[in-house]
Design a protein around this motif. Structure first.
Motif, PDB file in Angstrom:
ATOM      1  N   PRO A  88       0.809  -1.213   0.000  1.00  0.00           N
ATOM      2  CA  PRO A  88       0.000   0.000   0.000  1.00  0.00           C
ATOM      3  C   PRO A  88       0.847   1.269   0.000  1.00  0.00           C
ATOM      4  O   PRO A  88       2.063   1.213   0.157  1.00  0.00           O
ATOM      5  N   GLY A  89       0.172   2.398  -0.146  1.00  0.00           N
ATOM      6  CA  GLY A  89       0.858   3.678  -0.157  1.00  0.00           C
ATOM      7  C   GLY A  89      -0.022   4.739  -0.774  1.00  0.00           C
ATOM      8  O   GLY A  89      -1.253   4.626  -0.784  1.00  0.00           O
ATOM      9  N   SER A  90       0.619   5.766  -1.296  1.00  0.00           N
ATOM     10  CA  SER A  90      -0.090   6.872  -1.927  1.00  0.00           C
ATOM     11  C   SER A  90      -0.808   6.399  -3.188  1.00  0.00           C
ATOM     12  O   SER A  90      -0.200   5.762  -4.053  1.00  0.00           O
ATOM     13  N   TYR A  91      -2.086   6.719  -3.299  1.00  0.00           N
ATOM     14  CA  TYR A  91      -2.856   6.337  -4.484  1.00  0.00           C
ATOM     15  C   TYR A  91      -2.187   6.862  -5.751  1.00  0.00           C
ATOM     16  O   TYR A  91      -1.938   6.104  -6.693  1.00  0.00           O
ATOM     17  N   SER A 130       5.863  -7.726  -9.073  1.00  0.00           N
ATOM     18  CA  SER A 130       5.379  -6.815  -8.038  1.00  0.00           C
ATOM     19  C   SER A 130       6.025  -7.163  -6.702  1.00  0.00           C
ATOM     20  O   SER A 130       6.156  -8.339  -6.347  1.00  0.00           O
ATOM     21  N   VAL A 131       6.425  -6.132  -5.971  1.00  0.00           N
ATOM     22  CA  VAL A 131       7.073  -6.308  -4.670  1.00  0.00           C
ATOM     23  C   VAL A 131       6.235  -5.586  -3.616  1.00  0.00           C
ATOM     24  O   VAL A 131       5.993  -4.379  -3.741  1.00  0.00           O
ATOM     25  N   PRO A 132       5.773  -6.284  -2.578  1.00  0.00           N
ATOM     26  CA  PRO A 132       5.000  -5.623  -1.528  1.00  0.00           C
ATOM     27  C   PRO A 132       5.818  -4.507  -0.861  1.00  0.00           C
ATOM     28  O   PRO A 132       6.948  -4.732  -0.422  1.00  0.00           O
ATOM     29  N   THR A 133       5.248  -3.339  -0.790  1.00  0.00           N
ATOM     30  CA  THR A 133       5.971  -2.172  -0.275  1.00  0.00           C
ATOM     31  C   THR A 133       6.438  -2.373   1.157  1.00  0.00           C
ATOM     32  O   THR A 133       7.581  -2.047   1.499  1.00  0.00           O
TER      33      THR A 133
END
Length: 224
Positions: A68-71, A94-97
């Motif tokens: 997750p993070g900034s849209y 894809s790497v999970p933040t």
């Protein structure tokens, strides 16, 4: 040798790295509160390639921080990654933040790391990893209060890292909790995680992949 471009745009840190078999060969990043991703990301990609003495034809995959993070930040990063994958016919990783953030710290046995990203008010996005960096509690959005993470107070040390660490420190008083308030996700830590997925052929469907927003985007409007 797997040459991978890693893109991290989930927070204010716009970060690009090139890795070869999981080892960094170049990094370009800038952390500004104004979110410079739309202006800087493709410039950083070009500069990172030049620093590594690579061209796009040398690259084997594109890795992106999935959230997750900034849209807005996530949209920019994923759009750039997809564009590169489509135009260069490359696989998408894809790497999970939060997993990437957890790997910024070296932790000892019987310690855990909790990466936390600042959300609205007293809310954070968080996940919990053990001393082998295995996820032991899923990612979720939660309101921080004095009882948050109390379940983990029995560990030797609890490392809380990220932009949400400051609000955690304001209300959490356990003596074995340590806070790292100046840390942000970076493409540096993505390198070994992306390499692991590359070796396992763990790729995303470029056409259908979407960032992990965790929460729906809410458009803020001014009151009349």
């Amino acid at each position: 040798m797997a040459k991978i471009i890693n893109l991290e745009t989930a927070t204010t840190n716009c970060s690009v790295s090139i890795s070869v078999d999981g080892k960094l060969v170049s990094v370009k990043e800038e952390n500004t509160p104004n979110y410079s991703h739309s202006e800087q990301l493709h410039i950083f990609i070009k500069e990172a390639l030049e620093e590594a003495s690579f061209s796009f034809s040398d690259i084997d995959a594109i890795a992106v921080s999935k959230g997750p993070g900034s849209y807005t930040g996530l949209r920019i990063g994923v759009s750039a990654a997809k564009g590169l994958c489509f135009s260069l016919d490359l696989p998408l990783i894809s790497v999970p933040t939060l997993e990437s953030m957890a790997n910024q710290l070296h932790i000892e046995p019987n310690e855990i790391v909790i990466p936390v990203l600042d959300a609205r008010r007293m809310e954070v996005y968080s996940c919990v990893f053990d001393d082998a960096y295995h996820e032991i509690r899923e990612t979720k959005a939660e309101i921080i209060d004095e009882n948050s993470f109390a379940h983990y107070s029995g560990f030797k040390k609890v490392h809380i890292i990220g932009s949400g660490a400051e609000k955690c420190q304001e209300v959490l008083s356990h003596s074995n909790f340590q806070f790292y308030k100046e840390a942000f996700p970076s493409s540096r830590e993505m390198a070994k995680l992306a390499q692991k997925k590359f070796k396992a052929n763990d790729f995303e469907d470029v056409a259908y992949f979407e960032p992990y927003y965790l929460k729906d985007f809410i458009l803020q409007t001014k009151k009349k």
